[in-house]
Design an enzyme around this catalytic site. Structure first.
Site, PDB file in Angstrom:
ATOM      1  N   GLY A 667     -10.083   9.792  10.792  1.00 13.73           N
ATOM      2  CA  GLY A 667      -8.766   9.410  11.321  1.00 13.73           C
ATOM      3  C   GLY A 667      -7.966   8.652  10.276  1.00 13.73           C
ATOM      4  O   GLY A 667      -8.512   7.820   9.553  1.00 13.73           O
ATOM      5  N   GLY A 669      -4.519   7.474  10.992  1.00 13.71           N
ATOM      6  CA  GLY A 669      -3.282   6.946  11.581  1.00 13.71           C
ATOM      7  C   GLY A 669      -2.959   5.517  11.220  1.00 13.71           C
ATOM      8  O   GLY A 669      -1.788   5.163  11.079  1.00 13.71           O
ATOM      9  N   GLU A 670      -3.967   4.666  11.118  1.00 14.38           N
ATOM     10  CA  GLU A 670      -3.677   3.237  10.988  1.00 14.38           C
ATOM     11  C   GLU A 670      -4.282   2.559   9.763  1.00 14.38           C
ATOM     12  O   GLU A 670      -3.853   1.472   9.380  1.00 14.38           O
ATOM     13  CB  GLU A 670      -4.116   2.513  12.273  1.00 14.38           C
ATOM     14  CG  GLU A 670      -3.180   2.820  13.416  1.00 14.38           C
ATOM     15  CD  GLU A 670      -3.811   2.640  14.796  1.00 14.38           C
ATOM     16  OE1 GLU A 670      -3.453   1.690  15.477  1.00 14.38           O
ATOM     17  OE2 GLU A 670      -4.669   3.462  15.190  1.00 14.38           O
TER      18      GLU A 670
END
Ligand code: MOS
Length: 716
Positions: A667, A669-670
């Site tokens: 992931g 995204g952040e």
């Protein structure tokens, strides 16, 4: 019955190839419609009226004059709105925020609380009437200022344990050659998504339809169904194109009030938030006050680590900004203590925003590590390498993969870190003092249960249906590549449809878990579909559809520490006469699992680093303690980094592969924001010799923060 062989087997894997967004043309030509732009026949428009007092009770709402104004259809408020069912625990594990479950009482718990919805034939009529509505309040005294050591603060868990602890902190600190005890603060920050919240609700043949801009159509559907005591199957939420979310786009006042009005009027009603309304209605990141105590041996190896964070929440809803959590992953020590605490104030409810916890937490811990490096005389990169934990510092669990060291080494090499003189305040370029800084990053890599529908069409193409959300991340494109590989075909033969709660339950776009969670379900359905096609290749006109549910597979996963990691490097120029800070270059090297689409993944990482520059230097929502209201709640008063503030940012990655994921995803995204603000702040110290422990590093702080007498740290 037609006989069709499945599409041609792909010669190359699509995952890992750079692709522009599949909906890119629609977006740049304006053909893609956002929730507030979709036409509806007989549409009425609701305008929210927000409280002008910060705490008190509504005494009266003078609706008669407003109902007589042109085009006004109704005014909804606590005196006439339907009672909602709020006694449930939603998908995020909490009851609904009362700021979203609108008009249920006369109490006003914060400034900008929704007190009424004025509905009219046009948005202009609704706005004019809403601004004319006279609401009388009985005011009560309020407290809106977060202060350290507040006696009513309490330990709070949120989505992770409130407190962790092992070892004797005081004993290890006493035995340490190098110690640090400092306080770091971060301000209230606003999501500032480009598209404000918008929803249209309408009843269609006994079914409630809501067209919305959100991070999870199924999530908003289940919340609306619970609130209005409806069967989930009689509610449909669609959210096709979303202009940013950053954590703010869940259940909010706009959907709930639109449903109330559509029900009362029996016609479609649209409610759009203004930018100013988002400041109190859409959540925000709480300010934090964080205390970090570190103790280390002369070589910089940590003996003691304590990270305590305090954030504010509203009096009606508990949200924990779990800033102390990041130290539970990045660093071990013989004595290791972390705690997240909250205090309830007369302020709007905070919520998830851009790496909640990790973003402000990494500012404190990574700035503290930089100070420790200075005091120990150890290079900051080397200090982090010496403190690499072999397993989860708190959990003791193995890491699925931890490639932080590779990020640090590759980042240092590419940034030219080896040439850095560690002494601060020595380099000049005309009026500018120059400095470099770095920080480590980690962010959880998880997957949540999702369902997907994958159809083999009679023409040899495939359709994927999943209630995923593409909030601007490129998720739709990533899922197209993943589905193509899983179906052993090319992306051109795959159509991915998302953003519709009728596609079944699925993870939201949140926690950097969206793409991994959705990919899991799509991969499962695709492989079962290929098996079926191998056994019986005839495809009927309606196609062959397989539905998957990843719940069982995910619950069988072994417990491990699963995280993305990163190393952030920044170079800044500081003009100590004007207080101006410019970021000159920035490099982030990440280990974030398998990269599905290098183009959009880099976009996400650069975006996250841009948030970090913005957090370090610009963003701060300021509240007047006397009125309890914001000063200038808009994008003129609230500064976000814009083009002129952002230099060439380079983001890249090292090989990493989540071993227990069907695609290898973690992931992206952040992780890009984590550590980014600390890298900038550490570079400001290196440029000037002055530590800035309070964000943002505004020009006035550069001008007024004195250097410590010992030449080391000081702060205003
Ligand atoms: Mo994000 S703050 O997980 O939407």
């Amino acid at each position: 019955m037609t006989t069709t062989t499945p599409g041609p087997r792909a010669l190359h894997a699509a995952v890992g190839t750079a692709r522009t967004r599949v909906e890119g043309r629609e977006k740049v030509t304006g053909a893609a419609r956002y929730a507030g732009e979709i036409p509806f026949a007989d549409l009425a428009h609701g305008w929210l009226v927000l409280s002008t007092v910060t705490r008190g009770r509504i005494v009266s709402i003078d609706t008669a004059p407003v109902l007589a104004m042109p085009g006004v259809l109704t005014v909804l408020h606590h005196g006439n709105a339907p009672r909602l069912h709020t006694d449930y625990v939603g998908m995020l594990g909490t009851p609904p925020d009362p700021a979203a479950a609108v008009f249920q009482g006369d109490r006003v718990p914060f400034a900008g609380w929704p007190v009424a919805l004025v509905v009219a034939g046009t948005p202009e009529q609704a706005r004019e009437a809403a601004e004319a509505l006279v609401v009388t309040y009985k005011q009560e005294p309020h407290t809106t200022v977060l202060t350290t050591g507040d006696p009513v603060a309490y330990a709070a868990a949120g989505h992770m344990p409130a407190e962790t602890g092992k070892g004797d902190l005081e004993a290890e600190l006493a035995a340490s050659a190098v110690v640090l005890d400092e306080e770091y603060t971060t301000p209230e920050e606003q999501h500032s998504m480009m598209e404000p919240h918008a929803a249209t609700a309408t009843w269609d043949g006994g079914r409630l339809e809501v067209v919305d801009s959100n991070q999870g159509a199924g999530w908003v559907r289940s919340e609306l169904a619970a609130l209005f005591s409806l069967d989930a199957s009689s509610v449909r939420v669609r959210s096709e194109h979303i202009g940013g979310g950053f954590g703010s786009k869940g259940l909010r006042a706009h959907q709930v009030s639109a449903v109330m009005a559509a029900t009362a009027l029996q016609r479609p009603v649209r409610v759009v938030m203004t930018r100013r309304q988002t400041f109190s209605l859409a959540g925000y990141r709480s300010p934090t006050v964080q205390r970090v105590r570190l103790g280390a041996d002369p070589d910089g190896r940590l003996r003691a680590l304590e990270h305590r964070s305090l954030n504010q929440t509203s009096t009606v809803y508990e949200f924990v900004e779990p800033s102390a959590g990041v130290a539970r992953v990045l660093y071990d020590a013989g004595a290791h203590h972390t705690a997240n605490r909250v205090v309830r104030l007369d302020v709007p409810s905070p919520t998830w925003m851009r790496a909640p916890g990790e973003a402000p937490g990494s500012f404190a811990i990574e700035a503290a590590l930089d100070e420790l490096a200075e005091r120990a005389g150890v290079d900051p990169v080397e200090l982090r390498l010496r403190n690499e934990p072999g397993a989860g510092p708190v959990s003791g669990l193995p890491f699925s993969t931890n490639n932080l060291a590779a990020c640090l080494r590759e980042g240092a090499r590419r940034f030219g870190w080896a040439d850095r003189d560690p002494r601060p305040g020595l380099r000049r370029d005309g009026r500018w003092l120059l400095g470099t800084g770095m920080a480590s990053a980690s962010f959880g890599a998880g997957a949540m249960p999702s369902t997907a529908l994958v159809t083999a069409e009679a023409d040899g193409s495939y359709t994927v249906r999943i209630a995923a959300a593409d909030i601007g991340t490129g998720a739709r494109t990533a899922l197209t590549l993943i589905a193509a590989d899983a179906l052993e075909t090319t992306p051109e033969r795959v159509r991915v449809r998302i953003g519709d709660s009728d596609f079944g339950p699925a993870m939201i776009a949140g926690g950097s878990m969206g793409t991994r969670s959705w990919a899991w379900a799509i991969t499962e359905a695709a492989s079962e579909l290929l098996e079926r096609l191998a056994a019986a290749p005839d495809i009927p006109p309606e196609g062959i559809t397989v539905r998957s549910d990843s719940t069982a597979a995910l619950s069988a996963l072994a417990q491990k520490e699963r995280h993305s990691f990163g190393a952030q490097f920044a170079e800044v120029a500081v003009d100590t006469a004007t207080g101006e800070v410019r970021v000159r270059r920035m490099l982030g090297i990440f280990a974030a699992g398998r990269i599905v689409n290098p183009l959009t993944a880099r976009n996400q990482l650069v975006g996250g680093m841009t948030w970090g520059i913005s957090m370090a230097l610009h963003e701060e929502a300021v509240r007047d303690r006397n009125t309890g209201r914001h000063y200038s709640p808009d994008l003129a008063g609230y500064h976000v980094a814009t083009h002129a503030d952002v230099p060439d940012i380079e983001a890249d990655w090292v090989d990493d592969h989540e071993p227990d994921d069907p695609v290898g995803i973690k992931g992206v995204g952040e992780i890009g924001i984590v550590g980014a603000a600390a890298a900038v702040a550490n570079a400001v110290w290196h440029a000037t010799g002055v530590r800035h422990r309070n964000l943002p590093i505004r020009p006035d702080r550069i001008l007024t923060t004195p250097a410590a007498p010992d030449g080391g740290a000081a702060d205003a």
